[in-house]
Write an enzyme that holds these catalytic residues in place. Structure first.
Site, PDB file in Angstrom:
ATOM      1  CB  ALA A  56      -0.891  -0.008   1.233  1.00 34.13           C
ATOM      2  CB  VAL A  82       4.617   0.956   4.349  1.00 36.10           C
ATOM      3  CG1 VAL A  82       4.485   2.428   3.961  1.00 36.10           C
ATOM      4  CG2 VAL A  82       3.749   0.638   5.555  1.00 36.10           C
ATOM      5  CE  LYS A  83       4.442  -0.242  -5.135  1.00 36.14           C
ATOM      6  NZ  LYS A  83       3.409  -0.249  -6.187  1.00 36.14           N
ATOM      7  CB  VAL A  84       8.477   4.107   0.878  1.00 27.00           C
ATOM      8  CG1 VAL A  84       9.277   5.370   1.023  1.00 27.00           C
ATOM      9  CG2 VAL A  84       7.711   3.790   2.153  1.00 27.00           C
TER      10      VAL A  84
END
Ligand code: E4P
Length: 215
Positions: A56, A82-84
């Site tokens: 996400a 967590v996509k960064v």
């Protein structure tokens, strides 16, 4: 190499899950916009179906805000990654998530050096976008080989997700180059399954069986 699907479409995710091939899901803001869904409630649905990682992406661009947003996303389900984005602030956020035991996927990776930095910052996954590199006349598949080599030489356990996969050949090529995962659009699953000789062979077997049965 494992398969993730690159979509927020629930029917496509369910189908990949039912095929037994699904190890995770990646999402991005463009895919959410295309589907026109509420992101957080869709993440709840997806994480209930999929056992593996569900990426996400944060929208914030400053490290502190990324951290806050990522923590909220991670609270949705234990399998949220967590996509960064691969930026200076993104790396700071990755370090903070790593210290909290939250998985991260560093996205928009276009070079071996970016992948190495992301891995050293503590990324669980890096996502080199191969199709977008091909689009500007560079070899996306070669980048996967380059990153796999760097990670191998330096004993790095960050997983390589081949992303921006555009056609079936990409899938076999990145598998050969050492990608740990390919995240693929649902359409490509169907393309990978099909082969004209499979169809032709099956038709012949069924026709022969009809003859063998007699009247
Ligand atoms: C991966 O995480 C991205 O969501 C995706 O693969 C981007 O693909 P595109 O270049 O086809 O948009």
């Amino acid at each position: 190499m494992k398969f993730f699907v690159d979509t927020v479409n629930i029917d496509d995710i369910r189908l990949a899950h039912d095929l037994g091939i699904l190890s995770g899901v990646t999402t991005n803001p463009s895919l959410v916009a295309k589907e026109g869904v509420d992101f957080r409630s869709r993440l709840q649905e997806i994480t209930a179906i999929v056992n593996g990682s569900v990426s996400a992406e944060v929208i914030a661009t400053e490290a502190e805000d990324m951290y806050k947003e990522g923590k909220e996303l991670a609270a949705i389900a234990p399998n949220i990654t967590v996509k960064v984005p691969m930026t200076l602030d993104g790396l700071k956020a990755v370090k903070a998530f790593k210290e909290e035991g939250i998985e991260t996927n560093v996205t928009l990776v276009f070079s071996g050096a970016q992948a190495l930095l992301a891995a050293r910052a503590g990324a669980t996954y890096v996502s080199p976008f191969i199709g977008r590199l091909d689009d500007i006349g560079h070899s996306g598949v070669s980048l996967i080989g380059e990153i796999a080599n760097i990670f191998n030489v330096h004993n790095i356990d960050t997983q390589i997700i081949a992303a921006s996969v555009r056609h079936p050949m990409h899938v076999t090529e990145v598998a050969k180059q050492g990608a740990n995962i390919a995240t693929i659009p649902p359409k490509i699953i169907h393309q990978l399954i099909q082969h004209p000789l499979t169809d032709k062979g099956l038709d012949a077997f069924l026709a022969d069986w009809e003859k063998a049965k007699g009247d």
